[in-house]
Design a protein around this motif. Structure first.
Motif, PDB file in Angstrom:
ATOM      1  N   GLY A 169       1.569   9.209  -6.003  1.00 55.19           N
ATOM      2  CA  GLY A 169       2.108  10.547  -5.762  1.00 55.19           C
ATOM      3  C   GLY A 169       3.067  10.979  -6.865  1.00 55.19           C
ATOM      4  N   MET A 170       3.926  10.060  -7.290  1.00 53.39           N
ATOM      5  CA  MET A 170       4.876  10.391  -8.356  1.00 53.39           C
ATOM      6  C   MET A 170       4.151  10.641  -9.678  1.00 53.39           C
ATOM      7  N   ALA A 171       3.127   9.851  -9.950  1.00 55.28           N
ATOM      8  CA  ALA A 171       2.363  10.061 -11.180  1.00 55.28           C
ATOM      9  C   ALA A 171       1.639  11.399 -11.133  1.00 55.28           C
ATOM     10  N   ARG A 172       1.090  11.736  -9.979  1.00 59.42           N
ATOM     11  CA  ARG A 172       0.399  13.020  -9.829  1.00 59.42           C
ATOM     12  C   ARG A 172       1.367  14.182 -10.050  1.00 59.42           C
ATOM     13  N   ALA A 194       1.923   5.476 -16.196  1.00 60.92           N
ATOM     14  CA  ALA A 194       0.726   6.123 -15.631  1.00 60.92           C
ATOM     15  C   ALA A 194       0.478   7.477 -16.287  1.00 60.92           C
ATOM     16  N   VAL A 195       1.548   8.236 -16.544  1.00 58.61           N
ATOM     17  CA  VAL A 195       1.405   9.538 -17.203  1.00 58.61           C
ATOM     18  C   VAL A 195       0.902   9.350 -18.623  1.00 58.61           C
ATOM     19  N   GLU A 196       1.430   8.350 -19.319  1.00 63.22           N
ATOM     20  CA  GLU A 196       0.988   8.087 -20.693  1.00 63.22           C
ATOM     21  C   GLU A 196      -0.472   7.655 -20.714  1.00 63.22           C
ATOM     22  N   ALA A 197      -0.883   6.848 -19.744  1.00 65.57           N
ATOM     23  CA  ALA A 197      -2.277   6.418 -19.663  1.00 65.57           C
ATOM     24  C   ALA A 197      -3.189   7.602 -19.388  1.00 65.57           C
ATOM     25  N   ASP A 214       0.826  -1.209   0.000  1.00 66.32           N
ATOM     26  CA  ASP A 214       0.000   0.000   0.000  1.00 66.32           C
ATOM     27  C   ASP A 214       0.859   1.257   0.000  1.00 66.32           C
ATOM     28  N   ALA A 215       1.958   1.239   0.742  1.00 66.94           N
ATOM     29  CA  ALA A 215       2.852   2.398   0.764  1.00 66.94           C
ATOM     30  C   ALA A 215       3.497   2.596  -0.604  1.00 66.94           C
ATOM     31  N   LEU A 216       3.852   1.504  -1.260  1.00 64.81           N
ATOM     32  CA  LEU A 216       4.436   1.607  -2.610  1.00 64.81           C
ATOM     33  C   LEU A 216       3.415   2.155  -3.600  1.00 64.81           C
ATOM     34  N   LYS A 217       2.164   1.718  -3.467  1.00 61.72           N
ATOM     35  CA  LYS A 217       1.120   2.227  -4.351  1.00 61.72           C
ATOM     36  C   LYS A 217       0.921   3.715  -4.135  1.00 61.72           C
ATOM     37  N   ARG A 218       0.899   4.150  -2.865  1.00 59.37           N
ATOM     38  CA  ARG A 218       0.752   5.579  -2.591  1.00 59.37           C
ATOM     39  C   ARG A 218       1.926   6.366  -3.164  1.00 59.37           C
ATOM     40  N   ALA A 241      11.366  16.550 -15.381  1.00 57.75           N
ATOM     41  CA  ALA A 241      10.336  15.555 -15.686  1.00 57.75           C
ATOM     42  C   ALA A 241      10.955  14.336 -16.360  1.00 57.75           C
ATOM     43  N   ALA A 242      11.909  14.558 -17.269  1.00 61.04           N
ATOM     44  CA  ALA A 242      12.557  13.437 -17.951  1.00 61.04           C
ATOM     45  C   ALA A 242      13.344  12.584 -16.953  1.00 61.04           C
ATOM     46  N   GLU A 243      14.026  13.223 -16.004  1.00 62.10           N
ATOM     47  CA  GLU A 243      14.766  12.462 -14.992  1.00 62.10           C
ATOM     48  C   GLU A 243      13.809  11.670 -14.108  1.00 62.10           C
ATOM     49  N   ARG A 244      12.696  12.307 -13.718  1.00 64.45           N
ATOM     50  CA  ARG A 244      11.728  11.646 -12.853  1.00 64.45           C
ATOM     51  C   ARG A 244      11.102  10.450 -13.564  1.00 64.45           C
ATOM     52  N   LEU A 245      10.751  10.628 -14.833  1.00 61.78           N
ATOM     53  CA  LEU A 245      10.134   9.532 -15.575  1.00 61.78           C
ATOM     54  C   LEU A 245      11.139   8.447 -15.914  1.00 61.78           C
ATOM     55  N   GLY A 246      12.389   8.832 -16.119  1.00 58.14           N
ATOM     56  CA  GLY A 246      13.419   7.844 -16.438  1.00 58.14           C
ATOM     57  C   GLY A 246      13.735   6.943 -15.267  1.00 58.14           C
TER      58      GLY A 246
END
Length: 177
Positions: free
Chosen positions: A21-24, A86-89, A13-17, A73-78
């Motif tokens: 959060g990162m996707a948001r 999730a961002v692409e979806a 659950d913590a990993l999902k949160r 953003a590129a570093e975060r997504l990489g």
């Protein structure tokens, strides 16, 4: 900014949160980038209309801010491919909501040809496209599902499908009723 697996929690659950959060944050950053780009375009248009040194400085600052946000953003997504998915979806989500499920549905199947128009070879079914339109029959509404089957030729690998039906409003969901 690479994530160290040893520092991540073991709780699912913590990993999902953490992923949510990162996707948001990634979606927020991409919307901020788009906002800054539109403001930059507006300022560039204004720059050529009236000359001002302050405007030129603001344009340069916005270009630097956009570049910094894009690299972050590129570093975060990489570092997190799950967040990139999730961002692409979120980006590919349809703009319209689906028509209500409680309405009665009527399917109209637009059958494709039996043979390939290019070479005359046999066709195999590879899928279908479904377009729903809302129609009004006096006293009630109904949803008409237009199913267009897609076929592929075994010989020449050409995809064949019937054209989409015409709607009363272009790119709309309203039927003729």
């Amino acid at each position: 900014m690479a994530l160290d697996p040893a520092l991540l929690p073991d709780d699912v659950d913590a990993l999902k949160r953490l992923i949510v959060g990162m996707a948001r944050e990634a979606v927020h950053a991409s919307t901020l980038i788009e906002k800054l780009r539109s403001e930059l375009a507006r300022l560039k248009r204004a720059r050529f209309g009236a000359s001002s040194e302050k405007l030129g400085e603001r344009v340069e600052q916005l270009e630097l801010a956009i570049e910094a946000l894009e690299t972050d953003a590129a570093e975060r997504l990489g570092s997190a491919p799950v967040v990139a998915e999730a961002v692409e979806a979120a980006r590919l989500r349809p703009a319209r909501r689906a028509l209500p499920g409680h309405l009665p549905r009527e399917s109209v199947v637009h059958a494709g040809p039996c043979t390939c128009p290019a070479c005359g070879g046999g066709l195999r079914r590879i899928g279908e496209d479904v377009t729903e339109s809302l129609d009004y029959v006096p006293g009630r509404f109904k949803v008409v599902r237009h199913v267009r089957e897609a076929f592929a030729c075994r010989a020449c690998e050409q995809v064949v499908q019937t054209p989409a039906p015409h709607h009363a409003i272009a790119r709309g969901r309203a039927g003729p009723g």
